[in-house]
Design a protein around this motif. Structure first.
Motif, PDB file in Angstrom:
ATOM      1  N   THR A   1       1.494 -10.991   3.166  1.00 48.63           N
ATOM      2  CA  THR A   1       2.900 -10.605   3.281  1.00 48.63           C
ATOM      3  C   THR A   1       3.166 -10.180   4.719  1.00 48.63           C
ATOM      4  OG1 THR A   1       2.563  -8.253   2.783  1.00 48.63           O
ATOM      5  CG2 THR A   1       2.905  -9.730   0.891  1.00 48.63           C
TER       6      THR A   1
ATOM      7  N   LYS B   1       0.865   1.563  -0.968  1.00 46.30           N
ATOM      8  CA  LYS B   1       2.274   1.960  -1.048  1.00 46.30           C
ATOM      9  C   LYS B   1       2.559   2.964   0.055  1.00 46.30           C
ATOM     10  CE  LYS B   1       5.670   3.850  -4.251  1.00 46.30           C
ATOM     11  NZ  LYS B   1       5.845   4.427  -5.599  1.00 46.30           N
TER      12      LYS B   1
ATOM     13  N   ILE C   1       5.556  -1.812   0.147  1.00 45.53           N
ATOM     14  CA  ILE C   1       4.227  -2.232  -0.282  1.00 45.53           C
ATOM     15  C   ILE C   1       3.547  -3.031   0.825  1.00 45.53           C
ATOM     16  CG2 ILE C   1       2.938  -3.589  -1.984  1.00 45.53           C
ATOM     17  CD1 ILE C   1       4.201  -1.077  -3.162  1.00 45.53           C
TER      18      ILE C   1
ATOM     19  N   GLU D   1       1.241  -7.001   5.727  1.00 43.22           N
ATOM     20  CA  GLU D   1      -0.212  -7.022   5.523  1.00 43.22           C
ATOM     21  C   GLU D   1      -0.883  -6.116   6.554  1.00 43.22           C
ATOM     22  OE1 GLU D   1      -3.940 -10.184   5.369  1.00 43.22           O
ATOM     23  OE2 GLU D   1      -1.893 -10.924   5.508  1.00 43.22           O
TER      24      GLU D   1
ATOM     25  N   ILE E   1      -3.640  -2.899  -2.870  1.00 43.21           N
ATOM     26  CA  ILE E   1      -2.223  -2.828  -2.521  1.00 43.21           C
ATOM     27  C   ILE E   1      -1.960  -1.384  -2.105  1.00 43.21           C
ATOM     28  CG2 ILE E   1       0.135  -3.011  -3.388  1.00 43.21           C
ATOM     29  CD1 ILE E   1      -0.915  -5.119  -5.363  1.00 43.21           C
TER      30      ILE E   1
ATOM     31  N   GLU F   1       0.390  -5.408   1.450  1.00 49.89           N
ATOM     32  CA  GLU F   1      -0.612  -6.175   0.717  1.00 49.89           C
ATOM     33  C   GLU F   1      -0.923  -7.471   1.451  1.00 49.89           C
ATOM     34  OE1 GLU F   1       0.702  -7.665  -3.153  1.00 49.89           O
ATOM     35  OE2 GLU F   1       2.770  -7.378  -2.518  1.00 49.89           O
TER      36      GLU F   1
ATOM     37  N   SER G   1      -7.773  -7.696  -4.248  1.00 52.28           N
ATOM     38  CA  SER G   1      -7.248  -7.067  -3.039  1.00 52.28           C
ATOM     39  C   SER G   1      -6.470  -5.809  -3.370  1.00 52.28           C
ATOM     40  CB  SER G   1      -6.336  -8.042  -2.288  1.00 52.28           C
ATOM     41  OG  SER G   1      -7.070  -9.080  -1.717  1.00 52.28           O
TER      42      SER G   1
ATOM     43  N   TRP H   1     -10.907  -6.732  -0.608  1.00 52.79           N
ATOM     44  CA  TRP H   1      -9.890  -7.471   0.127  1.00 52.79           C
ATOM     45  C   TRP H   1     -10.137  -8.956   0.019  1.00 52.79           C
ATOM     46  CZ3 TRP H   1      -5.409  -5.810   1.420  1.00 52.79           C
ATOM     47  CH2 TRP H   1      -4.606  -6.479   2.345  1.00 52.79           C
TER      48      TRP H   1
END
Length: 111
Positions: free
Chosen positions: A51, A40, A46, A54, A38, A48, A36, A25
């Motif tokens: 964002t 789904k 998504i 997150e 990601i 991540e 980092s 991370w």
């Protein structure tokens, strides 16, 4: 899953990454964003770093690279129940010698 999604107003999911000498991370500018993970979600959304989706990082022990096993725990909480559970974790970049990791999916709770 459809009934859980329809009958719930929020959902949570915990994922733990166990790691040996492998950061997973981005914790600050010194770490490469590409390292980092990601995530789904069920509906394709998504999760991540940096964002609106997150995940909360409960603890980030994987940034310690001292030859011992550590773990990083992620907590997902959403009021869009179609986003959970997390169904895919990527990208796991190539491991160098002396690096190892595995993922443990925790409970998914629909409230």
């Amino acid at each position: 899953m459809n009934f859980l999604h329809l009958l719930s107003s929020e959902a949570t999911h915990t994922i733990t990454v166990h790691c040996l000498n492998t950061p997973v991370w981005k914790t600050n500018e010194l770490h490469d964003q590409k390292s980092s993970l990601i995530f789904k979600g069920w509906n394709g959304d998504i999760f991540e770093a940096n964002t609106l989706l997150e995940p909360k990082v409960i603890m980030d022990g994987c940034m310690i690279q001292d030859g011992n096993w550590h773990k990083t725990q992620f907590f997902f909480h959403t009021q869009d129940t179609n986003q959970l559970p997390v169904v895919q974790v990527h990208p796991f970049s190539h491991l160098n010698q002396g690096q190892q990791r595995y993922i443990e999916s925790g409970l998914v709770c629909f409230l």
